[in-house]
Design a protein around this motif. Structure first.
Motif, PDB file in Angstrom:
ATOM      1  N   GLY A  31       0.790  -1.228   0.000  1.00 20.97           N
ATOM      2  CA  GLY A  31       0.000   0.000   0.000  1.00 20.97           C
ATOM      3  C   GLY A  31       0.821   1.277   0.000  1.00 20.97           C
ATOM      4  N   GLU A  32       2.117   1.181  -0.251  1.00 20.08           N
ATOM      5  CA  GLU A  32       2.980   2.354  -0.204  1.00 20.08           C
ATOM      6  C   GLU A  32       3.108   2.979  -1.591  1.00 20.08           C
ATOM      7  OE1 GLU A  32       7.429   3.472   1.452  1.00 20.08           O
ATOM      8  OE2 GLU A  32       6.788   1.382   1.352  1.00 20.08           O
ATOM      9  N   GLN A  33       2.988   4.313  -1.639  1.00 21.00           N
ATOM     10  CA  GLN A  33       3.135   4.999  -2.921  1.00 21.00           C
ATOM     11  C   GLN A  33       4.605   5.084  -3.335  1.00 21.00           C
ATOM     12  OE1 GLN A  33       1.196   8.769  -3.274  1.00 21.00           O
ATOM     13  NE2 GLN A  33      -0.803   7.802  -3.460  1.00 21.00           N
ATOM     14  N   PHE A  34       4.815   5.129  -4.655  1.00 16.16           N
ATOM     15  CA  PHE A  34       6.180   5.230  -5.156  1.00 16.16           C
ATOM     16  C   PHE A  34       6.802   6.554  -4.698  1.00 16.16           C
ATOM     17  CE2 PHE A  34       9.348   5.832  -8.638  1.00 16.16           C
ATOM     18  CZ  PHE A  34      10.065   4.664  -8.433  1.00 16.16           C
ATOM     19  N   GLY A  35       6.063   7.618  -4.852  1.00 13.14           N
ATOM     20  CA  GLY A  35       6.466   8.897  -4.258  1.00 13.14           C
ATOM     21  C   GLY A  35       7.523   9.668  -5.035  1.00 13.14           C
ATOM     22  N   GLU A  36       7.590  10.971  -4.734  1.00 12.10           N
ATOM     23  CA  GLU A  36       8.514  11.852  -5.456  1.00 12.10           C
ATOM     24  C   GLU A  36       9.979  11.578  -5.114  1.00 12.10           C
ATOM     25  OE1 GLU A  36       7.434  15.932  -4.906  1.00 12.10           O
ATOM     26  OE2 GLU A  36       5.520  15.689  -5.931  1.00 12.10           O
ATOM     27  N   GLU A  37      10.219  11.203  -3.839  1.00  9.66           N
ATOM     28  CA  GLU A  37      11.606  10.963  -3.425  1.00  9.66           C
ATOM     29  C   GLU A  37      12.218   9.809  -4.201  1.00  9.66           C
ATOM     30  OE1 GLU A  37      12.628  10.441   0.752  1.00  9.66           O
ATOM     31  OE2 GLU A  37      11.271  12.128   1.183  1.00  9.66           O
ATOM     32  N   ARG A  38      11.470   8.695  -4.250  1.00 19.89           N
ATOM     33  CA  ARG A  38      11.965   7.532  -4.997  1.00 19.89           C
ATOM     34  C   ARG A  38      12.151   7.880  -6.468  1.00 19.89           C
ATOM     35  NH1 ARG A  38       8.386   4.343  -2.297  1.00 19.89           N
ATOM     36  NH2 ARG A  38       9.349   3.050  -0.722  1.00 19.89           N
ATOM     37  N   LEU A  39      11.174   8.621  -6.999  1.00 19.39           N
ATOM     38  CA  LEU A  39      11.242   9.005  -8.405  1.00 19.39           C
ATOM     39  C   LEU A  39      12.544   9.768  -8.677  1.00 19.39           C
ATOM     40  CD1 LEU A  39      10.139   9.627 -11.255  1.00 19.39           C
ATOM     41  CD2 LEU A  39       8.850  11.510 -10.260  1.00 19.39           C
ATOM     42  N   LEU A  40      12.794  10.784  -7.856  1.00 16.16           N
ATOM     43  CA  LEU A  40      13.969  11.617  -8.077  1.00 16.16           C
ATOM     44  C   LEU A  40      15.258  10.798  -7.919  1.00 16.16           C
ATOM     45  CD1 LEU A  40      15.131  14.341  -8.704  1.00 16.16           C
ATOM     46  CD2 LEU A  40      14.938  14.969  -6.301  1.00 16.16           C
ATOM     47  N   HIS A  93       8.686  -2.091  -7.486  1.00 16.67           N
ATOM     48  CA  HIS A  93       7.909  -1.490  -6.393  1.00 16.67           C
ATOM     49  C   HIS A  93       6.516  -2.107  -6.307  1.00 16.67           C
ATOM     50  CE1 HIS A  93       6.500   1.622  -3.633  1.00 16.67           C
ATOM     51  NE2 HIS A  93       5.442   1.790  -4.414  1.00 16.67           N
ATOM     52  N   CYS A  94       5.888  -2.299  -7.458  1.00 19.86           N
ATOM     53  CA  CYS A  94       4.506  -2.781  -7.471  1.00 19.86           C
ATOM     54  C   CYS A  94       4.424  -4.305  -7.464  1.00 19.86           C
ATOM     55  CB  CYS A  94       3.762  -2.255  -8.697  1.00 19.86           C
ATOM     56  SG  CYS A  94       3.706  -0.471  -8.734  1.00 19.86           S
ATOM     57  N   GLY A  95       5.533  -4.973  -7.684  1.00 20.26           N
ATOM     58  CA  GLY A  95       5.535  -6.427  -7.636  1.00 20.26           C
ATOM     59  C   GLY A  95       5.039  -7.089  -8.902  1.00 20.26           C
ATOM     60  N   ASN A  96       4.782  -6.324  -9.945  1.00 24.78           N
ATOM     61  CA  ASN A  96       4.454  -6.945 -11.229  1.00 24.78           C
ATOM     62  C   ASN A  96       4.711  -5.959 -12.354  1.00 24.78           C
ATOM     63  OD1 ASN A  96       1.957  -5.374 -11.953  1.00 24.78           O
ATOM     64  ND2 ASN A  96       1.338  -6.208  -9.980  1.00 24.78           N
ATOM     65  N   SER A  97       4.757  -6.471 -13.554  1.00 26.26           N
ATOM     66  CA  SER A  97       5.125  -5.606 -14.670  1.00 26.26           C
ATOM     67  C   SER A  97       3.920  -4.900 -15.269  1.00 26.26           C
ATOM     68  CB  SER A  97       5.828  -6.431 -15.743  1.00 26.26           C
ATOM     69  OG  SER A  97       4.993  -7.485 -16.139  1.00 26.26           O
ATOM     70  N   GLU A  98       2.709  -5.421 -14.953  1.00 20.67           N
ATOM     71  CA  GLU A  98       1.509  -4.789 -15.524  1.00 20.67           C
ATOM     72  C   GLU A  98       1.255  -3.418 -14.912  1.00 20.67           C
ATOM     73  OE1 GLU A  98      -1.480  -7.741 -14.799  1.00 20.67           O
ATOM     74  OE2 GLU A  98      -0.215  -9.145 -15.911  1.00 20.67           O
ATOM     75  N   SER A  99       1.870  -3.167 -13.745  1.00 20.99           N
ATOM     76  CA  SER A  99       1.615  -1.907 -13.060  1.00 20.99           C
ATOM     77  C   SER A  99       2.045  -0.715 -13.912  1.00 20.99           C
ATOM     78  CB  SER A  99       2.368  -1.888 -11.747  1.00 20.99           C
ATOM     79  OG  SER A  99       3.744  -2.049 -12.012  1.00 20.99           O
ATOM     80  N   THR A 100       2.963  -0.928 -14.843  1.00 17.51           N
ATOM     81  CA  THR A 100       3.457   0.193 -15.636  1.00 17.51           C
ATOM     82  C   THR A 100       2.509   0.526 -16.788  1.00 17.51           C
ATOM     83  OG1 THR A 100       4.820  -1.324 -16.897  1.00 17.51           O
ATOM     84  CG2 THR A 100       5.880  -0.172 -15.091  1.00 17.51           C
ATOM     85  N   ASP A 101       1.393  -0.220 -16.886  1.00  5.55           N
ATOM     86  CA  ASP A 101       0.422   0.035 -17.952  1.00  5.55           C
ATOM     87  C   ASP A 101      -0.201   1.415 -17.860  1.00  5.55           C
ATOM     88  OD1 ASP A 101       0.783  -2.253 -19.212  1.00  5.55           O
ATOM     89  OD2 ASP A 101      -1.224  -3.088 -18.893  1.00  5.55           O
ATOM     90  N   ASP A 102      -0.262   1.930 -16.643  1.00  8.89           N
ATOM     91  CA  ASP A 102      -1.011   3.156 -16.405  1.00  8.89           C
ATOM     92  C   ASP A 102      -0.078   4.368 -16.354  1.00  8.89           C
ATOM     93  OD1 ASP A 102      -3.311   4.479 -16.120  1.00  8.89           O
ATOM     94  OD2 ASP A 102      -3.682   3.939 -14.037  1.00  8.89           O
ATOM     95  N   ILE A 103       1.133   4.192 -16.861  1.00  9.09           N
ATOM     96  CA  ILE A 103       2.154   5.193 -16.603  1.00  9.09           C
ATOM     97  C   ILE A 103       2.756   5.710 -17.901  1.00  9.09           C
ATOM     98  CG2 ILE A 103       4.562   5.301 -15.862  1.00  9.09           C
ATOM     99  CD1 ILE A 103       3.400   3.528 -13.461  1.00  9.09           C
ATOM    100  N   THR A 104       2.896   7.026 -17.977  1.00  6.22           N
ATOM    101  CA  THR A 104       3.540   7.610 -19.141  1.00  6.22           C
ATOM    102  C   THR A 104       4.676   8.501 -18.662  1.00  6.22           C
ATOM    103  OG1 THR A 104       1.430   7.564 -20.280  1.00  6.22           O
ATOM    104  CG2 THR A 104       3.147   8.933 -21.245  1.00  6.22           C
ATOM    105  N   ALA A 105       5.833   8.333 -19.268  1.00  2.00           N
ATOM    106  CA  ALA A 105       6.990   9.149 -18.907  1.00  2.00           C
ATOM    107  C   ALA A 105       7.799   9.406 -20.172  1.00  2.00           C
ATOM    108  CB  ALA A 105       7.846   8.434 -17.862  1.00  2.00           C
ATOM    109  N   VAL A 106       8.461  10.555 -20.199  1.00  2.00           N
ATOM    110  CA  VAL A 106       9.250  10.886 -21.384  1.00  2.00           C
ATOM    111  C   VAL A 106      10.546  11.572 -20.950  1.00  2.00           C
ATOM    112  CG1 VAL A 106       7.971  13.037 -21.715  1.00  2.00           C
ATOM    113  CG2 VAL A 106       9.251  12.076 -23.631  1.00  2.00           C
ATOM    114  N   GLU A 107      11.620  11.228 -21.642  1.00  2.00           N
ATOM    115  CA  GLU A 107      12.915  11.855 -21.377  1.00  2.00           C
ATOM    116  C   GLU A 107      13.388  12.498 -22.676  1.00  2.00           C
ATOM    117  OE1 GLU A 107      16.666   9.659 -19.722  1.00  2.00           O
ATOM    118  OE2 GLU A 107      16.881   9.824 -21.884  1.00  2.00           O
TER     119      GLU A 107
END
Lengths: 127, 587
Positions: free
Chosen positions: B342-351, B375-389
């Motif tokens: 139940g823990e959020q990934f959070g800004e600290e971890r992100l940075l 963090h989420c324990g599975n790979s499907e969790s990244t389905d809802d995520i968009t990031a760009v570099e």
């Protein structure tokens, strides 16, 4: 049956009770209605055939086949409420299955007598 | 009464007769088999609704028949009742293993059999209902997938994905991101800059994806025409405000990256902060993660689509960047990704992840993807995520040119000239290039140089406006905080601007070439060289080479003009700058 003399009924009842469970038979009669006679005829027919085959199988000591004949007849006997015959046929089926020749012969003799008595009792029921 | 029969398979004629009679009396049709083979054949031919099976039968015994029936009846459910004495547990287990659904023992009782047949019929009807519903769900799902596929195909045609597939961009986006409400758009402008938009619509599914179409459409059309970022943000907001129902909006960050000038202009409304990460020092392969410097691009506005056009704040921010720096944007799905506990990934971890990746010279988006999966324990969790570099590259390495806007080109005369003046209040919201481009596109020889012309016109206009009319001090731009202050001062000064900026464009043929002369004049006090550069005093009418020494005063702009143009002149005490571009006629 109601007009039958009371004493006669008691005697008949006593003899029949040994061979055929009357409750089972009356339920069957109720179920089969007009086809009750046909079921009995089928049983007589099956008994005649199965038993003459059983004699041959015993003579040839084909106990596997004998076991199957006993099993088939046992099923019908149970359906008609012939409980004692059914028990003996069960014993015969098991003995033949186990390959016990002597025991099978003895049980065959016993079953033959009981079959005859059962058929008599059934015919009495239908009279 | 019932079209589908009941099959009675028993080698004993007496039992068969009794069962057949009982079943027939209850209104069913009966078919009879006296051995296993016949039973299986009748099952295949007549499709009975229930099968009564004697265990011991000649040819094929009841167990084998039951197994064959269950194997063949994968779709339809055919209950099997075994006819057996309920005495031996081993035999009952054997019946169940073979697929038996119920048992019936002697003496056969009409009421019991009736009850069993009724119960099995109910089970069977339930099964059929489930089948029908499953089929219906399957069909609906298929249709939904087709519709999603079609919607995505339409969107992909609007969203020019090819601009995301360039070397300096890495992105993480699920194929169904459109239906999560995430939008990532990128395109070059005709002014040698690059526009990027990351958007996150409220909600999921169809409502979230519907707004993506007009958003992408506005973004691409305006980017292609070279409009200023603030104008694009305003138009996107106006469009979404008019099409989205109340309560629906789009958190977004729009950025215009100028690789030539080393600037990022951005507008952020509601999206998590963007990160600017310094690159690894040249010659070093790795460095400590905390040595990676971080700047943030913060949200200062309400999301797109909330405010009516007249209340929308299109103020943009500027940051300076150098080659090697990376801009990383992500949607809130990254920060809010939940672990099994139940823990959020959070800004600290992100940075921390971003810094680690940069320190190792690795792709931040790839690192983020695996960190989120862990963090989420599975790979499907990244389905809802968009990031760009986006990595800032040397300006030479940036060579994207947009397709010309689909205008009905009016071919203008080969030789022409025009003068266009903007003054006072109009200066605040004037963007010269989209307007001038329409004119310039009329001359075929200029079309292939449109990006450079766009860059030059914009640069000259900015210099005239900022240093001429507004008299801003460009030395402010030397450090990051001064850079921000410079642009703050600029937007304040624009509100009270008095004066004019005038364009004079002329086009003439010169042999095989077409020469475009652009002259920009302003109402300012003129060009006053700083004391330490007094040796480059410009003389009217004389070509001046203002090279690198001037960069402290005019920013990187003058250098750009000189790289692009054949002639750069400062006239009228620096109030007028005139350049010449020589274009080939062949195309």
């Amino acid at each position: 049956m109601a007009e039958r003399p009371r004493l006669n009924w008691c005697v008949t009842k006593m003899i029949e009770a040994q061979w055929v469970n009357e409750d089972a038979l009356s339920i069957l009669r109720e179920v089969m209605e007009g086809e009750f006679q046909a079921v009995l005829d089928a049983f007589y027919q099956q008994a005649e055939t199965a038993w003459s085959e059983a004699a041959t199988q015993l003579a040839q000591e084909d106990l596997k086949a004998l076991s199957r004949s006993a099993h088939a007849l046992k099923g019908s006997a149970l359906s008609l409420g012939a409980e004692r015959l059914c028990q003996t046929l069960q014993a015969l089926e098991s003995a033949a299955q186990a390959g016990a020749v002597g025991e099978s012969k003895a049980l065959y003799q016993q079953a033959s007598k009981e079959l005859a008595a059962t058929l008599t009792a059934l015919r009495a029921q239908l009279a | 009464m019932d079209s589908e029969p009941i099959l009675v398979a028993d080698d004993n004629p007496v039992d068969r007769m009794i069962l057949a009679k009982i079943i027939r009396d209850q209104g069913y049709t009966v078919i009879e088999a006296e051995d296993g083979e016949a039973a299986l054949q009748l099952y295949r031919d007549k499709q009975p609704q229930v099968v009564l099976l004697d265990a011991l039968m000649p040819k094929l015994d009841g167990f084998e028949v039951a197994r064959a029936i269950k194997a063949e009846a994968e779709v339809r459910f055919t209950p099997i009742i075994f006819l057996t004495a309920l005495t031996e547990a081993a035999e009952l287990a054997h019946c169940l293993d073979a697929g038996g659904d119920d048992f019936l023992s002697k003496p056969y009782n009409r009421l019991i059999l009736q009850a069993k047949l009724k119960a099995l019929r109910r089970v069977r009807e339930l099964h059929q209902t489930t089948e029908l519903q499953r089929d219906a769900i399957e069909r609906n799902n298929q249709r939904l997938m087709q519709e999603q596929g079609a919607a995505k195909a339409i969107f992909d045609r609007i969203a020019h994905r090819e601009y995301l597939e360039i070397d300096c961009i890495r992105y993480l986006m699920s194929p169904i991101a459109l239906f999560n409400g995430d939008v990532l758009l990128a395109a070059p402008t005709p002014r040698r800059t690059f526009n990027l938009l990351l958007g996150d619509f409220t909600g999921h599914g169809l409502t979230a994806s519907v707004g993506a179409m007009p958003l992408a459409d506005s973004f691409y059309a305006l980017t292609q025409r070279g409009l200023a970022l603030a104008d694009i943000a305003s138009e996107c907001n106006r469009k979404l405000n008019s099409v989205l129902p109340a309560g629906y909006f789009c958190c977004a960050l729009l950025a215009e990256i100028s690789f030539d000038k080393g600037t990022i202009e951005y507008w952020c409304g509601g999206l998590p902060m963007g990160y600017l990460l310094s690159g690894v020092a040249q010659g070093n392969k790795t460095q400590a993660p905390d040595a990676v410097a971080v700047r943030t691009l913060n949200s200062r506005h309400l999301p797109l689509g909330i405010q009516p056009a007249d209340r929308f704040d299109a103020t943009t921010q500027f940051v300076s960047v150098v080659a090697g720096e990376r801009l990383v944007l992500c949607t809130d799905g990254v920060i809010e990704a939940i672990s099994p506990s139940g823990e959020q990934f959070g800004e600290e971890r992100l940075l921390a992840q971003l810094q680690q990746a940069v320190a190792k010279n690795a792709c931040t988006v790839t690192a983020l993807q695996s960190a989120l999966a862990a963090h989420c324990g599975n790979s499907e969790s990244t389905d809802d995520i968009t990031a760009v570099e986006l990595t800032i590259v040397e300006s030479k390495a940036f060579d994207l040119v947009p397709a010309h806007p689909a205008l009905e080109y009016e071919t203008s005369p080969r030789q022409w000239q025009l003068s266009y003046e903007v003054r006072d209040d109009s200066l605040a919201d004037f963007t010269p290039f989209p307007l001038l481009q329409r004119m310039l596109l009329g001359t075929p020889a200029l079309r292939s140089r449109m990006s450079e012309i766009g860059m030059v016109v914009t640069e000259m206009y900015c210099n005239a406006l900022e240093h001429g009319v507004l008299q801003l001090d460009s030395s402010l731009k030397q450090d990051a905080s001064g850079f921000a202050k410079y642009y703050r001062t600029r937007s304040e000064a624009l509100r009270n601007a008095r004066g004019f900026v005038r364009f004079e464009l002329s086009c003439r043929e010169q042999g095989k070439h077409v020469v475009l002369e652009i002259s920009v004049s302003d109402s300012g006090p003129g060009f006053r060289p700083a004391s330490d550069r007094s040796n480059v005093q410009p003389d009217p009418g004389q070509e001046v080479l203002l090279g690198n020494a001037d960069s402290a005063f005019h920013g990187r702009g003058i250098g750009l003009l000189q790289e692009t143009c054949q002639r750069v002149e400062h006239l009228d005490d620096g109030r007028t700058t005139k350049v010449e571009l020589v274009c080939d006629q062949d195309d």
